[in-house]
Design a protein around this motif. Structure first.
Motif: not given
Lengths: 427, 164, 745
Positions: C215, C336, C338-340, C387-388, C417-421
């Protein structure tokens, strides 16, 4: 000789009045009992009591520290001074462990402590007086089976003359209608049950009905809406400013989950209420919903429901260009139509009562403090913006929201609402 | 053009005024500390200090900043470039697995320790609650905050035993 | 020419010739090894037997290690450096590492299943040992002494008389393009690197704002992209005004291919605004309605194929044996991260480079080549840490999305970048699972019969072809997703750890493999182990109670493996099991019965009013073979325990008829600081010279079961369905009451 007789007569009359007043205001102490003599209680009765305790949200006032449930200590600011909720755990020394059933009933119905002292009506016995015998029995059983926690709450000392408790007797004379409410045969059994609960243990009017100069609910303006601890509890009658109707189903969902998809999420103290109600028996909550749906059946939304959420974006942009930018960067990511929260069916801002009310208090507070999930861990939540926006920006944004999402007249005193909310934060 | 005060320096950026601070920090100022975790104010990976208070930079439009001072993870280092106390403590405790949440944790903890370098364990936990860690590094993060507090001349007080 | 010069020349020539002879000799020995030697090369050396696939030595003496595995935040890079530094007798700072890159590193498949240390660590250990031996032999020849008199230290070969020559100089006469020998001895003596707690090389950048993640990549001229989909797997966006969005400020292109849609913009926030504008059009369900709010019901009732897991023969249980049955379950769980998910892609010269945090760059490369209709050699996938991920999350799909977006703007790098949702909505989930167990306990307190049945969807849909990628199902013409298949034992997918490690006669296990997936599922850390160990270890406690036995004693009575027994005993001792109080629980498992052993003892307090579980203390013991980095092991076990507590007490992906309703962190809450345990102690048993065993997934199952057992001990009530959430615990104490309903709008 006649003057002396008159003077004596007046003196005797005054003495008689005083004696009468004394007799009226004075109440005997009820003998304490040994806590071990209480119970055992039937499990079903205790479960009933727990249900009622959540309905009445005893913990809302009587639990200050979650590690010490019902041990009191929470301050309630009133125009007459600060009242501290007492310890109602069954601790013998500092709680109600030594109270027999008769003392408990007297407190709930007539606002008198075991010692005989009057209780200030911050403890809403003007509502609890309508509780039935069965309800008091169950509540007593539940309270007496809670863990006893020693610790006396701070003593309540009101300002000036109000610290003289016997004066409360006069207040009660004017404002306490003891005993259960009569059934209204013109209404359904469920409506009657709802009313009994709402006017009784749930004491909804305690927040939603404005008070007079003596701090008593103004019955002529029942459910007209009122300020409580800085939040505005909106009207629950024909004056309800909601733009979508409060049907029984929506009210029921709101009370149980803290969210109505046609309105908004429960904020401020109402969040605590819905959290408690989420554990209450379904049919009890449904009955309350029936009662208030009927009360609001003459509200504007009930007569005309517009399912299209208002969005006067261009008008608001023109009137408040700076706030439009703030909204786009801070709020839109949740609150605009293509945002994930909106895609999931959460209600648009236009439908929320905070923006429709006749004052900005709730809107300002929600923006500043955010919102914790009002019922259950997967409910809606909002972060706090108190440290992101300064007072001027908050005011601008509030005005923008009112203009964009309602067609009501602008709020005249947003600056005051912001200042009050900041002061509340600082405490 | 919008002027921002970040880590003690003024920057002029040419972005839409509603752009959240997070994107400006990362894309205009090439700062890596604040990270995109959700963009919704729920996870804290984007935490920065705004006039000393921790905020979600994903929800702060740059037009809202005015003269207020922004500090990111990078701004916690000393002027000579040596890492800040928390960074040193986190490294000493090897307080990271994937590490994606750590920059946000450090900044949030910084706000607490600047205000009070003798918090209780419960206060530290409550203060860090807005920040999520998915790898389960919480124990090390708490140890690192404790270590940093000690390095600052304070410490983290243990909480008295709760009632059974 | 002088006599001295001629001698020198001859000597030099001899040197060269001898050097060539050494190499030739070495090569021929390797050739012999290839032809006649039957002993297999260890770890992934077997797939990539050439030394220079793994180790490079620069003329400056700097070592480069190549691994096909990826750093996921588990400390792999540092551990592999330790291994190489140890075997090569150099300081760790003299070792660089290159991870998973289809152009540069061996193909080691996917970084998963806790196999990195076993597969890559072992390969690097042996390759480094091989290189050390070659360097030593070269030095021995140069010094004209026996190789056994050479000491390798600090990047140089030392002769007893003090002469020394650095690796950089030695390597110029050496070729590492040689096949490894399987029987090269480990390095003896010298200061050990393996077993040291070397500070992780990736942490400094992470705590100071250095460039540490995918990222953080910023390439010149980089554009920003967002993929456009419905809110979750099984939905699609309603037709929207793409023209209007294409005209928005900053939008460079709206990319379309079939139903695949992405926005490419010159500014990241403008890309987000354009995405929201498109999403305002609304969405609809694509396909049949979902069968339930919770997929467990769908799994149990669906058509299933029976696959045997294990069969331990033995006489049938006697009639008087005490029989028990129990059913355990878990819902769908989310990775889940933390970083999408994110990826950067660049189309150049008829090919594409994709920087990705996918766990498997080689399989991804194949899938992308098929998706993009490119020859394999024109596709390069480079792993950069994200992210993990905890398994198969959105990383591969984001890579495909980025590649398709970049194809539309060749020559310009695209960061998608994927969004959180989008991560919450589209990542493949950990499958819902149901386990039904029955067993009998004899009068002597021993288990005399055992049956384990598990129902589940597949635990891997990792893409190996275009049909395994989301974008692959959206482009025109779409690729067909491959049929899911069960992963065979001993690795197992849903069946992983379904075979109990205990000595049980007459024991049988069956996987009921449900092929039809109502929702997208794939590998989540531990795969079936989380559920199977939860079930087995809860059931062991229930059996122990029926037998009137102590839970730890009962396990030991059925456990024969010495290393397993030691782990159980160590955890119990350090916890103080003998004098335990109320609300304590124990569990043990060996991950896959092949990897690390982990025992967990836990103390809990349950608040009956709120249903919240407080965990004041956890004690764990772990045996992961030779401990390369004991602190790294502790870190993974601590993390695994906390993550498992979150899964087991909080998490359940929710659905309605049309989609996944767990769309962000408010709708899918995970453990936050106030609920994290008070104290976690991890005791590592080191087994020098034993094979490395993977540790990343060892703690989740035991932690979940220890929690369930502790809660049962605290409440006198057994909860068998995860999550053991506050709602369920409160409900366990209350008469049945209807749950709150969401009203229709």
């Amino acid at each position: 000789m006649g003057g002396t007789r008159l003077a004596t007569g007046i003196a005797l009359g005054c003495a008689a009045l005083l004696a009468l007043a004394f007799a009226f205001a004075w109440h005997p102490a009820i003998e304490p009992i040994a806590p071990s003599s209480v119970g055992p209680f039937d499990r079903a009765l205790v479960a009933d009591g727990e249900n009622l305790a959540r309905l009445g949200n005893c913990a809302g006032c009587h639990t200050e520290d979650p590690a010490r449930p019902l041990a009191g200590g929470r301050p309630l600011a009133t125009p007459f001074g600060t009242v501290f909720a007492t310890n109602i755990t069954p601790d013998a020394e500092t709680g109600i462990g030594a109270w027999p059933r008769s003392a408990f009933d007297r407190a709930m119905r007539r606002g008198i402590a075991r010692s005989g002292a009057h209780l200030y009506p911050a403890f809403p016995y003007d509502h609890f007086t309508h509780a039935s015998e069965g309800q008091l029995q169950a509540l007593y059983a539940w309270l007496m089976t809670r863990p006893p926690i020693p610790g006396r709450a701070p003593a309540t000392r009101l300002d000036g003359v109000f610290s003289f408790r016997p004066l409360v007797a006069a207040w009660k004379l004017l404002h306490l209608d003891e005993g259960p409410l009569p059934i209204d045969p013109a209404q359904s059994p469920e409506w009657n049950r709802g009313r009994a609960l709402a006017e009784g243990l749930a004491h909804c009017g305690g927040c939603h009905t404005p008070r007079n100069s003596l701090g008593a609910e103004d019955k002529a303006r029942a459910y007209d809406g009122a300020m409580v601890e800085g939040w505005y509890a909106p009207p629950l009658n024909a004056r309800s400013p909601a733009v979508r109707p409060w049907t029984v189903d929506r009210l029921h969902a709101y009370l149980r989950t803290g969210l109505s998809p046609a309105h908004a999420a429960a904020a401020g103290p109402m969040g605590g209420v819905t959290r408690a109600l989420s554990e209450v028996r379904e049919d009890d909550v449904h009955a309350i919903a029936v009662y208030f749906a009927a009360l609001m059946s003459q509200a504007p939304a009930a007569r005309h429901d517009d399912p299209e959420p208002m969005d006067r974006q261009a008008v608001a942009q023109q009137a408040h260009p700076e706030a439009a930018t703030l909204f786009a960067g801070a709020c839109a990511v949740c609150h605009e139509p293509g945002a994930p929260m909106m895609q999931q069916g959460r209600p648009p801002l236009a439908w929320g009562t905070p923006l429709q009310a006749d004052n900005a208090h709730d809107t300002v507070r929600i923006i500043m403090k955010g919102l914790a999930s009002p019922a259950g861990p997967t409910g809606p939540a909002m972060p706090a913006f108190a440290d992101v926006l300064d007072d001027r920006q908050l005011g601008e944004l509030t005005a923008y929201l009112r203009t964009r999402f309602t067609d009501k007249s602008p709020w005249p005193d947003i600056g005051d609402a912001v200042a009050q909310a900041r002061a509340g934060e600082a405490k | 053009m919008i002027a921002l005060f970040v880590n003690g320096q003024v920057h002029q950026v040419d972005v839409d005024p509603d752009t959240p601070l997070l994107y400006v920090l990362r894309n205009e100022l090439a700062l890596n500390g604040a990270k995109f975790g959700c963009g919704l104010g729920q996870c804290g990976a984007c935490t920065v200090l705004l006039d000393g208070k921790p905020v979600f930079s994903c929800l702060v439009p740059v037009a809202a900043l005015g003269n207020r001072k922004v500090r990111t993870l990078e701004g916690l280092a000393s002027p000579d470039g040596s890492p800040g106390v928390l960074s040193v403590a986190f490294e000493a405790e090897q307080a990271a697995q994937c590490g994606y949440c750590i920059a946000g944790m450090i900044v949030r903890a910084q706000a607490l320790l600047e205000r009070n370098n003798r918090p209780t364990e419960d206060e530290v936990r409550a203060h860090l609650a807005p920040n999520l860690c998915r790898c389960g590094t919480h124990m090390r993060i708490l140890r690192a905050v404790r270590r940093a507090a000690e390095m600052m001349g304070g410490g983290v007080r243990a909480v008295a035993e709760q009632k059974p | 020419m002088s006599r001295l010069g001629r001698r020198a020349l001859l000597a030099h020539a001899g040197l060269l010739a001898s050097g060539a002879l050494v190499v030739a000799f070495a090569s021929s020995r390797h050739a012999l090894a290839q032809d006649g030697d039957r002993s297999p090369l260890p770890g992934d050396l077997a797939r990539s037997p050439l030394l220079d696939s793994w180790i490079g030595v620069g003329t400056d003496g700097q070592i480069t290690v190549f691994t096909g595995k990826a750093e996921l935040g588990q400390g792999l890079k540092t551990a592999l450096i330790q291994i190489a530094a140890h075997e090569l007798a150099v300081a760790p700072s003299a070792v660089d590492i290159v991870t998973a890159d289809t152009a540069r590193t061996p193909d080691e498949g996917v970084t998963a299943g806790s196999r990195s240390m076993q597969d890559s660590g072992t390969a690097i250990l042996n390759a480094a040992a091989n290189v050390r031996v070659l360097l030593a032999e070269a030095a021995a020849w140069r010094f004209a002494i026996g190789a056994d008199r050479i000491v390798m230290r600090d990047g140089a070969a030392h002769a007893p008389d003090g002469r020394a020559v650095g690796y950089g100089e030695l390597v110029s006469g050496l070729s590492l393009h040689a096949v490894a020998r399987p029987d090269v001895p480990r390095r003896e003596g010298g200061s050990p690197m393996i077993g040291e707690n070397l500070a992780r090389i990736d942490i400094p950048a992470k705590v100071s704002g250095g460039e540490a993640y995918l990222q953080d990549m910023r390439l010149p001229g980089m554009l920003h992209a967002r993929v456009v989909r419905g809110p979750s797997d099984g939905t699609r966006l309603r037709p929207a005004d793409l023209e209007a969005v294409a005209g928005m400020p900053g939008v460079v292109q709206v990319v379309r291919d079939g139903r695949f849609t992405a926005i490419v913009a010159d500014d990241e926030w403008r890309a987000v605004k354009a995405l929201h504008r498109l999403q305002a059009a609304g969405w609809e369900r694509a396909g049949e309605p979902l069968p339930a709010r919770d997929m467990r019901g769908a799994i149990r009732g669906a058509a299933a194929r029976e696959v045997p897991i294990f069969d331990y023969p033995g006489p049938p249980a006697p009639a008087e044996a005490h029989s028990l049955r129990a059913r355990y379950s878990r819902p769908c769980l989310m990775h889940g991260s933390i970083g999408p998910s994110c990826a950067v892609a660049l189309w150049e010269d008829d090919g594409v480079t994709v920087w990705t945090h996918s766990q498997g760059v080689h399989p991804l490369r194949k899938a992308l080549a098929e998706l993009l209709a490119l020859p394999l050699e024109r596709v390069r996938c480079v792993h950069v840490e994200g992210a993990g991920c905890y398994g198969h999350n959105g990383a591969d799909d984001a890579a495909a999305d980025a590649a398709l977006a970049a194809r539309a703007v060749p020559g310009q790098p695209v960061r998608l970048q994927w969004m959180r949702e989008q991560e919450h909505g589209w990542e493949p989930l950990g499958s819902a699972m149901i386990v039904e167990m029955s067993a009998s306990v004899g009068a002597d307190g021993r288990i005399v019969g055992w049956q384990h049945d598990v129902w589940s969807n597949t635990h891997s849909t990792r893409p190996r072809s275009a049909g395994g990628l989301l974008a692959g199902t959206e482009v025109d013409p779409p690729f067909v997703p491959p049929k899911p298949r069960p992963i065979p034992m001993p690795q197992g997918g849903a069946a992983r750890n379904g075979n109990p490690i205990y000595a049980l006669p007459n024991a049988r296990g069956t996987l009921h493999f449900v092929e039809r997936m109502p929702v997208r599922v794939s590998a989540l850390r531990g795969l079936g182990a989380h559920m199977n160990v939860f079930a087995i270890e809860s059931f062991m406690d229930e059996l122990a109670e029926a037998a009137g036995a102590d839970p730890v004693g009962f396990r030991l009575a059925h456990l024969q493996d010495e290393r397993a027994r030691e782990v159980v005993q160590l955890a119990a001792d350090r916890f103080g099991w003998e004098t335990r109080g109320r609300g304590t629980g124990f569990a043990f498992a060996r991950y896959k019965n092949l990897a690390s052993h982990c025992a967990v003892a836990m103390e809990v307090r349950v608040d009956r009013d709120t249903g919240e579980i407080h965990v004041p203390r956890v004690v764990a013991a772990v045996d992961s073979g030779e401990a390369v980095s004991p602190d790294g092991i502790r870190n993974q076990i601590e993390g695994g325990i906390v993550q498992s507590l979150s899964w087991t007490t909080r998490e359940a992906v929710a659905f309605d008829a049309s989609h996944r309703t767990s769309f962000d962190w408010s709708a899918y809450p995970i453990l936050r600081f106030p609920a994290v345990p008070g104290r976690i102690e991890v005791h590592v048993i080191d087994r020098p010279r034993q094979p490395f065993l993977g540790v990343g997934e060892a703690a989740q199952g035991p932690a979940a079961a220890a929690l369930a057992n502790a809660v049962a001990h605290a409440l006198g009530l057994r909860l068998r369905d995860m999550p053991l959430s506050p709602e369920r615990i409160r409900a366990a104490f209350r008469p049945a009451r209807a749950a709150p309903r969401q009203a229709a709008g």
